[in-house]
Design a protein around this motif. Structure first.
Motif, PDB file in Angstrom:
ATOM      1  N   ALA A  38       0.844  -1.187   0.000  1.00 40.98           N
ATOM      2  CA  ALA A  38       0.000   0.000   0.000  1.00 40.98           C
ATOM      3  C   ALA A  38       0.875   1.231   0.000  1.00 40.98           C
ATOM      4  O   ALA A  38       1.949   1.247   0.602  1.00 40.98           O
ATOM      5  CB  ALA A  38      -0.900  -0.013   1.233  1.00 40.98           C
ATOM      6  N   GLY A  39       0.432   2.291  -0.664  1.00 43.05           N
ATOM      7  CA  GLY A  39       1.226   3.501  -0.715  1.00 43.05           C
ATOM      8  C   GLY A  39       1.260   4.206   0.627  1.00 43.05           C
ATOM      9  O   GLY A  39       0.281   4.215   1.345  1.00 43.05           O
ATOM     10  N   ASN A  40       2.418   4.782   0.984  1.00 37.55           N
ATOM     11  CA  ASN A  40       2.521   5.514   2.242  1.00 37.55           C
ATOM     12  C   ASN A  40       3.497   6.679   2.123  1.00 37.55           C
ATOM     13  O   ASN A  40       4.368   6.875   2.926  1.00 37.55           O
ATOM     14  CB  ASN A  40       2.953   4.596   3.395  1.00 37.55           C
ATOM     15  CG  ASN A  40       4.413   4.164   3.255  1.00 37.55           C
ATOM     16  OD1 ASN A  40       4.920   4.083   2.149  1.00 37.55           O
ATOM     17  ND2 ASN A  40       5.071   3.905   4.375  1.00 37.55           N
ATOM     18  N   GLY A  41       3.318   7.425   1.065  1.00 33.22           N
ATOM     19  CA  GLY A  41       4.214   8.559   0.920  1.00 33.22           C
ATOM     20  C   GLY A  41       4.541   8.782  -0.534  1.00 33.22           C
ATOM     21  O   GLY A  41       4.178   8.002  -1.401  1.00 33.22           O
ATOM     22  N   LYS A  77      -0.681  -3.168   5.468  1.00 33.94           N
ATOM     23  CA  LYS A  77      -1.565  -1.994   5.404  1.00 33.94           C
ATOM     24  C   LYS A  77      -1.724  -1.356   6.774  1.00 33.94           C
ATOM     25  O   LYS A  77      -1.717  -0.121   6.909  1.00 33.94           O
ATOM     26  CB  LYS A  77      -2.918  -2.403   4.842  1.00 33.94           C
ATOM     27  CG  LYS A  77      -3.890  -1.235   4.666  1.00 33.94           C
ATOM     28  CD  LYS A  77      -5.190  -1.697   4.016  1.00 33.94           C
ATOM     29  CE  LYS A  77      -6.142  -0.525   3.810  1.00 33.94           C
ATOM     30  NZ  LYS A  77      -7.406  -0.972   3.169  1.00 33.94           N
ATOM     31  N   ARG A  78      -1.851  -2.190   7.802  1.00 32.73           N
ATOM     32  CA  ARG A  78      -2.020  -1.674   9.161  1.00 32.73           C
ATOM     33  C   ARG A  78      -0.759  -0.938   9.629  1.00 32.73           C
ATOM     34  O   ARG A  78      -0.853   0.132  10.246  1.00 32.73           O
ATOM     35  CB  ARG A  78      -2.343  -2.835  10.104  1.00 32.73           C
ATOM     36  CG  ARG A  78      -2.648  -2.409  11.527  1.00 32.73           C
ATOM     37  CD  ARG A  78      -3.946  -1.625  11.598  1.00 32.73           C
ATOM     38  NE  ARG A  78      -4.251  -1.295  12.985  1.00 32.73           N
ATOM     39  CZ  ARG A  78      -3.726  -0.271  13.647  1.00 32.73           C
ATOM     40  NH1 ARG A  78      -2.866   0.540  13.029  1.00 32.73           N
ATOM     41  NH2 ARG A  78      -4.062  -0.032  14.895  1.00 32.73           N
ATOM     42  N   LEU A  79       0.396  -1.490   9.346  1.00 35.30           N
ATOM     43  CA  LEU A  79       1.653  -0.859   9.746  1.00 35.30           C
ATOM     44  C   LEU A  79       1.898   0.432   8.979  1.00 35.30           C
ATOM     45  O   LEU A  79       2.345   1.437   9.540  1.00 35.30           O
ATOM     46  CB  LEU A  79       2.824  -1.824   9.534  1.00 35.30           C
ATOM     47  CG  LEU A  79       2.853  -3.045  10.460  1.00 35.30           C
ATOM     48  CD1 LEU A  79       3.917  -4.031   9.989  1.00 35.30           C
ATOM     49  CD2 LEU A  79       3.124  -2.619  11.900  1.00 35.30           C
ATOM     50  N   ARG A  80       1.565   0.419   7.696  1.00 33.07           N
ATOM     51  CA  ARG A  80       1.724   1.640   6.900  1.00 33.07           C
ATOM     52  C   ARG A  80       0.751   2.711   7.363  1.00 33.07           C
ATOM     53  O   ARG A  80       1.080   3.894   7.368  1.00 33.07           O
ATOM     54  CB  ARG A  80       1.520   1.327   5.416  1.00 33.07           C
ATOM     55  CG  ARG A  80       2.713   0.610   4.771  1.00 33.07           C
ATOM     56  CD  ARG A  80       2.436   0.265   3.313  1.00 33.07           C
ATOM     57  NE  ARG A  80       3.644  -0.237   2.674  1.00 33.07           N
ATOM     58  CZ  ARG A  80       4.402   0.474   1.833  1.00 33.07           C
ATOM     59  NH1 ARG A  80       4.064   1.726   1.554  1.00 33.07           N
ATOM     60  NH2 ARG A  80       5.487  -0.042   1.297  1.00 33.07           N
ATOM     61  N   GLY A  81      -0.433   2.288   7.762  1.00 36.92           N
ATOM     62  CA  GLY A  81      -1.399   3.248   8.287  1.00 36.92           C
ATOM     63  C   GLY A  81      -0.930   3.891   9.572  1.00 36.92           C
ATOM     64  O   GLY A  81      -1.364   4.996   9.929  1.00 36.92           O
ATOM     65  N   ALA A  82      -0.026   3.195  10.271  1.00 35.87           N
ATOM     66  CA  ALA A  82       0.558   3.737  11.498  1.00 35.87           C
ATOM     67  C   ALA A  82       1.774   4.608  11.212  1.00 35.87           C
ATOM     68  O   ALA A  82       2.442   5.069  12.140  1.00 35.87           O
ATOM     69  CB  ALA A  82       0.946   2.601  12.442  1.00 35.87           C
ATOM     70  N   GLY A  83       2.051   4.815   9.920  1.00 32.48           N
ATOM     71  CA  GLY A  83       3.142   5.705   9.541  1.00 32.48           C
ATOM     72  C   GLY A  83       4.484   5.034   9.334  1.00 32.48           C
ATOM     73  O   GLY A  83       5.497   5.722   9.193  1.00 32.48           O
ATOM     74  N   LEU A  84       4.507   3.704   9.298  1.00 29.92           N
ATOM     75  CA  LEU A  84       5.765   2.985   9.132  1.00 29.92           C
ATOM     76  C   LEU A  84       6.007   2.640   7.662  1.00 29.92           C
ATOM     77  O   LEU A  84       5.081   2.265   6.945  1.00 29.92           O
ATOM     78  CB  LEU A  84       5.766   1.705   9.963  1.00 29.92           C
ATOM     79  CG  LEU A  84       5.574   1.887  11.474  1.00 29.92           C
ATOM     80  CD1 LEU A  84       5.554   0.535  12.167  1.00 29.92           C
ATOM     81  CD2 LEU A  84       6.669   2.770  12.051  1.00 29.92           C
ATOM     82  N   SER A  85       7.242   2.756   7.238  1.00 28.94           N
ATOM     83  CA  SER A  85       7.613   2.408   5.869  1.00 28.94           C
ATOM     84  C   SER A  85       8.031   0.938   5.864  1.00 28.94           C
ATOM     85  O   SER A  85       9.173   0.594   6.174  1.00 28.94           O
ATOM     86  CB  SER A  85       8.766   3.299   5.383  1.00 28.94           C
ATOM     87  OG  SER A  85       9.144   2.961   4.066  1.00 28.94           O
TER      88      SER A  85
END
Length: 235
Positions: A38-41, A77-85
């Motif tokens: 999932a995209g996170n940045g 997805k859950r970890l990325r939602g928490a701001g982790l790359s």
């Protein structure tokens, strides 16, 4: 550390093991495709990506689910939602035993950029119990997996399993003891039971009544998440 199980609670767990065993012949092995992260940045972000390898069987692979609903994809997805790359790589193969996981560990780790994951979630052993394999041999296989991961510089989170009680109390005691013993010996964190909170709830399983459905996977991820975050903080 391990959740207590008694009386009628043994039956759902036994049924779970029986269905996973059936999946050995009924379900094709994983095709090795990775769930898309999932995209996170922004694409130009310089943040270092943390790689997590999820090594397991059909419960990890996402049997009966869309790839986006599998344990590795939901965890990512859950970890990325928490701001982790992070990138969680699905290394689950339906029907795999601890011996199978050990045999393919090398190429699974080689598939990670740089040849080494930062964290390996080891969730194997269910099929060893289903086949009545010697717990001592499973212990040896899991120990070698832990040793190889740690020697490569990876952090490990060990996810425990439980033996079906129809194998006898002696077998169950020997099997169940493997996970906390290894966690203590190798000083790795232990998540006592991968299916905790899901195995006994029909509402969180697929129509087969055994494998977690998409909502069940969400529950597994939420329950395991604090353990994963703790392991990541120790990197």
């Amino acid at each position: 550390m391990r959740p207590a199980m008694s009386g009628l609670r043994y039956l759902p767990v036994l049924l779970c093991w029986c269905f996973v065993l059936a999946a050995v012949t009924a379900a094709p092995a994983s095709d090795g495709k990775q769930p898309a992260p999932a995209g996170n940045g922004s694409a130009g972000s310089a943040a270092r990506v943390t790689y997590i390898l999820a090594l397991g069987d059909s419960l990890t692979a996402g049997y009966g689910l869309e790839s986006a609903d599998s344990f590795p994809a939901v965890l990512e997805k859950r970890l990325r939602g928490a701001g982790l790359s992070v990138r969680v790589i699905n290394a689950g193969v339906s029907g795999d035993t601890s011996a199978g996981g050990l045999a393919r560990l090398g190429w699974a780790m080689d598939a990670v950029p740089g040849g080494r994951p930062d964290l390996v979630i080891v969730a194997l052993g269910a099929n060893d119990a289903l086949r009545g394999l010697d717990p001592a041999m499973m212990r040896t296989n899991l120990a070698r997996i832990l040793e190889q991961c740690l020697d490569a510089g990876a952090r490990v989170l060990l996810a425990g399993m439980q033996a079906p009680r129809n194998m006898g109390t002696d077998y169950a005691a020997q099997f169940d003891a493997v996970y906390p013993e290894l966690a203590q010996q190798y000083d790795v964190p232990l998540y006592p039971f991968f299916l905790e909170g899901v195995a006994l709830d029909p509402a969180l399983n697929q129509p087969d009544g055994i494998h977690p459905d998409a909502q069940g996977v969400q529950v597994i991820v939420e329950k395991m998440l604090p353990h994963v975050l703790s392991a990541l903080r120790d990197l």
